[in-house]
Design an enzyme around this catalytic site. Structure first.
Site, PDB file in Angstrom:
ATOM      1  N   HIS A  19       0.839  -1.205   0.000  1.00  0.00           N
ATOM      2  CA  HIS A  19       0.000   0.000   0.000  1.00  0.00           C
ATOM      3  C   HIS A  19       0.873   1.254   0.000  1.00  0.00           C
ATOM      4  O   HIS A  19       0.573   2.231  -0.673  1.00  0.00           O
ATOM      5  CB  HIS A  19      -0.887   0.049   1.252  1.00  0.00           C
ATOM      6  CG  HIS A  19      -1.910  -1.048   1.324  1.00  0.00           C
ATOM      7  ND1 HIS A  19      -1.832  -2.078   2.222  1.00  0.00           N
ATOM      8  CD2 HIS A  19      -3.035  -1.252   0.609  1.00  0.00           C
ATOM      9  CE1 HIS A  19      -2.855  -2.877   2.070  1.00  0.00           C
ATOM     10  NE2 HIS A  19      -3.612  -2.414   1.095  1.00  0.00           N
ATOM     11  N   GLU A  69      -0.763  -4.265  -8.696  1.00  0.00           N
ATOM     12  CA  GLU A  69      -0.795  -5.326  -9.707  1.00  0.00           C
ATOM     13  C   GLU A  69      -1.145  -6.680  -9.088  1.00  0.00           C
ATOM     14  O   GLU A  69      -1.557  -7.597  -9.781  1.00  0.00           O
ATOM     15  CB  GLU A  69       0.594  -5.390 -10.347  1.00  0.00           C
ATOM     16  CG  GLU A  69       0.697  -6.242 -11.567  1.00  0.00           C
ATOM     17  CD  GLU A  69       2.122  -6.258 -12.096  1.00  0.00           C
ATOM     18  OE1 GLU A  69       2.289  -6.205 -13.302  1.00  0.00           O
ATOM     19  OE2 GLU A  69       3.068  -6.323 -11.279  1.00  0.00           O
ATOM     20  N   LYS A  70      -0.975  -6.795  -7.766  1.00  0.00           N
ATOM     21  CA  LYS A  70      -1.280  -8.088  -7.130  1.00  0.00           C
ATOM     22  C   LYS A  70      -2.750  -8.451  -7.336  1.00  0.00           C
ATOM     23  O   LYS A  70      -3.088  -9.598  -7.562  1.00  0.00           O
ATOM     24  CB  LYS A  70      -0.960  -8.042  -5.634  1.00  0.00           C
ATOM     25  CG  LYS A  70      -0.883  -9.435  -5.060  1.00  0.00           C
ATOM     26  CD  LYS A  70      -0.946  -9.437  -3.583  1.00  0.00           C
ATOM     27  CE  LYS A  70      -2.256  -9.804  -3.151  1.00  0.00           C
ATOM     28  NZ  LYS A  70      -3.205  -9.555  -2.405  1.00  0.00           N
ATOM     29  N   ASP A  71      -3.618  -7.431  -7.288  1.00  0.00           N
ATOM     30  CA  ASP A  71      -5.048  -7.663  -7.560  1.00  0.00           C
ATOM     31  C   ASP A  71      -5.297  -7.337  -9.031  1.00  0.00           C
ATOM     32  O   ASP A  71      -5.973  -6.372  -9.375  1.00  0.00           O
ATOM     33  CB  ASP A  71      -5.890  -6.783  -6.640  1.00  0.00           C
ATOM     34  CG  ASP A  71      -5.718  -7.168  -5.186  1.00  0.00           C
ATOM     35  OD1 ASP A  71      -6.018  -8.318  -4.843  1.00  0.00           O
ATOM     36  OD2 ASP A  71      -5.223  -6.347  -4.400  1.00  0.00           O
TER      37      ASP A  71
END
Ligand code: PAF
Length: 289
Positions: free
Chosen positions: A47, A158-160
């Site tokens: 975050h 980018e993880k989600d």
């Protein structure tokens, strides 16, 4: 407005849409550009990388913390979502955010709320199939946050990756005048993608968790030459189960723009995984070069 979460007097907290709009209006009047970083709290370096990227490009950064009940299809999952507002506010302030928008559920979904933003196609697979209704909740809350703040840009991780594509689709389809920025996945030294859900892992589960990325990378390497995907994917699913993942929701090769299923890797191929360690569901994705 209430800055009580932070000793930094520059950092303010808005709890209502009118407080948020009041502060943003004052910034805009002086020509400041504004970036939005939507979060559900449970903050980690991933975050903070969004805040840093926003800070580098925009004069003002607004972070939001709202644990959105509409995107949790499972009330037990909602109940155990990590939350420590004071810690999160301190982290956001130190990372360079100017304002925290911290609405209550009643502010976002007042009595009589009846509108849902839904994206067809992109949400039929992967987390959309495993978590029915999840992306309607995400699309709805992100649309609301974008309308409330009308930022110049909004930052997503980018993880989600599926969430990123869904948000981009919403913004294009609804002509929302905002740029959607993607920030690379931040990983722990052992490769595990940082996630608020990692806080819920036991010590033993945390030790097993990095095998998710290790196996994902191994499958991506096996697929890169463009050979048939099904056998490598099946081997990957078996490897995840042997590594201690109780359930594999999916391990799939898909097009990185349309999410169409691929039988062989070709640009822009992407590998997606979701698997459970005990009660914790972890997701990750990487491009297959
Ligand atoms: O990625 C998240 O934390 C959430 O899905 C988001 C984008 C803040 C919407 O609630």
């Amino acid at each position: 407005m209430n800055g009580s979460f932070s000793r930094d007097s520059k950092f303010a907290v808005a709890r209502s849409v009118s407080e948020l709009r009041g502060e943003l209006g004052r910034w805009r009047a002086t020509g400041d550009t504004i970036a939005l970083v939507p979060t559900m709290g449970g903050l980690h370096e991933g975050h903070l990388a969004l805040v840093h990227a926003a800070r580098a490009q925009f004069r003002r950064v607004v972070a939001t913390i709202f644990i959105n009940p509409m995107q949790f299809e499972d009330s037990a999952d909602l109940a155990c979502y990590p939350s420590d507002i004071e810690r999160d506010a301190e982290l956001l302030s130190k990372a360079g955010a100017d304002l925290l928008f911290l609405p209550a559920v009643g502010e976002m979904y007042p009595p009589g709320f009846a509108t849902t933003v839904g994206v067809a196609g992109l949400t039929d697979c992967l987390c959309g199939a495993a978590r029915p209704g999840h992306f309607d909740g995400v699309s709805t809350v992100v649309s609301k946050l974008l309308c409330q703040a009308t930022p110049d840009a909004a930052f997503f991780g980018e993880k989600d990756y599926q969430q990123l594509l869904v948000v981009r689709r919403v913004v294009r389809d609804l002509d929302i005048p905002v740029r959607i920025e993607c920030v690379a996945t931040v990983r722990a030294d052992d490769g595990l993608a940082l996630s608020s859900r990692n806080f819920n892992l036991s010590r033993e589960e945390r030790a097993l968790a990095p095998s998710l990325y290790r196996i994902l990378s191994g499958v991506a390497q096996a697929l890169a030459p463009g050979g048939p995907a099904p056998a490598a994917l099946e081997d990957g699913r078996e490897a995840l189960k042997s590594a201690g993942f109780a359930r594999v929701d999916y391990l799939e090769l898909r097009d990185g723009e349309t999410l169409a299923k691929l039988e062989r890797a070709r640009p822009p191929a992407r590998l997606f995984v979701a698997a459970r360690l005990g009660a914790t569901r972890l997701i990750d994705n990487i491009s297959v070069a």
